[in-house]
Design an enzyme around this catalytic site. Structure first.
Site, short mmCIF file in Angstrom:
data_model
loop_
_atom_site.label_atom_id
_atom_site.label_comp_id
_atom_site.label_asym_id
_atom_site.label_seq_id
_atom_site.Cartn_x
_atom_site.Cartn_y
_atom_site.Cartn_z
N SER A 1 -3.39 3.82 -2.28
CA SER A 1 -3.34 2.73 -3.24
C SER A 1 -3.20 1.41 -2.48
O SER A 1 -2.55 1.36 -1.44
CB SER A 1 -2.18 2.88 -4.21
OG SER A 1 -0.94 2.73 -3.54
N CYS B 1 0.84 -1.20 0.00
CA CYS B 1 0.00 0.00 0.00
C CYS B 1 0.88 1.25 0.00
O CYS B 1 2.06 1.20 0.34
CB CYS B 1 -0.87 0.06 1.26
SG CYS B 1 -1.42 -1.51 1.91
N ASP B 2 0.24 2.34 -0.33
CA ASP B 2 0.89 3.64 -0.10
C ASP B 2 -0.19 4.70 0.01
O ASP B 2 -1.33 4.49 -0.43
CB ASP B 2 1.88 4.00 -1.20
CG ASP B 2 2.83 5.09 -0.73
OD1 ASP B 2 3.73 4.77 0.07
OD2 ASP B 2 2.66 6.26 -1.11
N GLN B 3 0.18 5.81 0.60
CA GLN B 3 -0.77 6.91 0.77
C GLN B 3 -0.04 8.24 0.78
O GLN B 3 1.08 8.36 1.30
CB GLN B 3 -1.53 6.75 2.09
CG GLN B 3 -2.59 7.84 2.33
CD GLN B 3 -3.21 7.73 3.70
OE1 GLN B 3 -2.58 8.05 4.70
NE2 GLN B 3 -4.45 7.24 3.76
#
Length: 206
Positions: A123, A86-88
């Site tokens: 994501s 994930c990433d943010q």
């Protein structure tokens, strides 16, 4: 909410994140999982659009973790194995904000949010470790704030955990919660792992 497919086979999940918030969300979803970290230089990956950046970072994390898995790690006992990366980022007035580089930057971030708004772009990428198939998608949330007192900002900065979250934005923190006016979206997404999206991607990747 737990899906029925969980009861029919053993699903092994590797969460590619050291975030305690993401781990909490995945636990709430009813999954058992192990944690691995990518240890990549996230600031070496640059994209102009927040959507492109979080997708690229989630993919880079998957690429970094998979070679570190021991041979047979994702085959033993489990009938299906997936890696969740994930990433943010936070977007404020059209500008991408990642983790604050200093307490001073974190302080400015929160002052900017006071009485205003920001958005999170997250994501999630799910990789089937048996087949190599990947499925990813995005989730966005808008957050509106009341005025945040300087003393509250000072207290948040002193705890230093604010340096480990995108945009210095920890909406779920007890000190911050009273100053959240409205959240358009879900709090689990703000915490970095949107539940409904993650559940859907796991199903589609299997």
């Amino acid at each position: 909410m737990a899906c029925s497919y969980k009861h029919f086979f053993i699903l092994q999940i590797i969460l590619g994140s050291s975030s305690v918030h993401r781990q909490k969300v995945l636990s709430e979803m009813g999954y058992n999982f192990t944690v691995m970290t990518a240890d990549i230089d996230e600031r070496s990956i640059r994209k102009e659009k927040p959507e492109e950046l979080v997708v690229a970072l989630a993919e880079a994390k998957a690429e970094a973790i998979i070679p570190k898995l021991p041979i047979g790690h994702f085959q033993k006992d489990a009938e299906a194995s997936v890696l969740v990366t994930c990433d943010q980022v936070v977007v404020f007035e059209g500008t991408i904000r990642e983790k604050p580089s200093s307490k001073e930057e974190a302080r400015q971030f929160i002052k900017d949010y006071s009485g205003g708004s920001a958005a999170t772009v997250s994501s999630v990428l799910v990789t089937n470790l048996r087949t190599g198939f990947r499925k990813g998608d995005l989730d966005k949330v808008e957050i509106y704030f009341h005025a945040i007192p300087d003393q509250v900002i000072d207290n948040l900065i002193e705890e230093e955990m604010i340096l480990n979250v995108a945009g210095g934005l920890i909406t779920e923190h007890p000190l911050m919660l009273p100053y959240i006016k409205q959240v358009v979206g879900t709090m689990d997404s703000v915490m970095g792992l949107p539940k409904a999206l993650t559940e859907r991607l796991i199903v589609e990747a299997l």
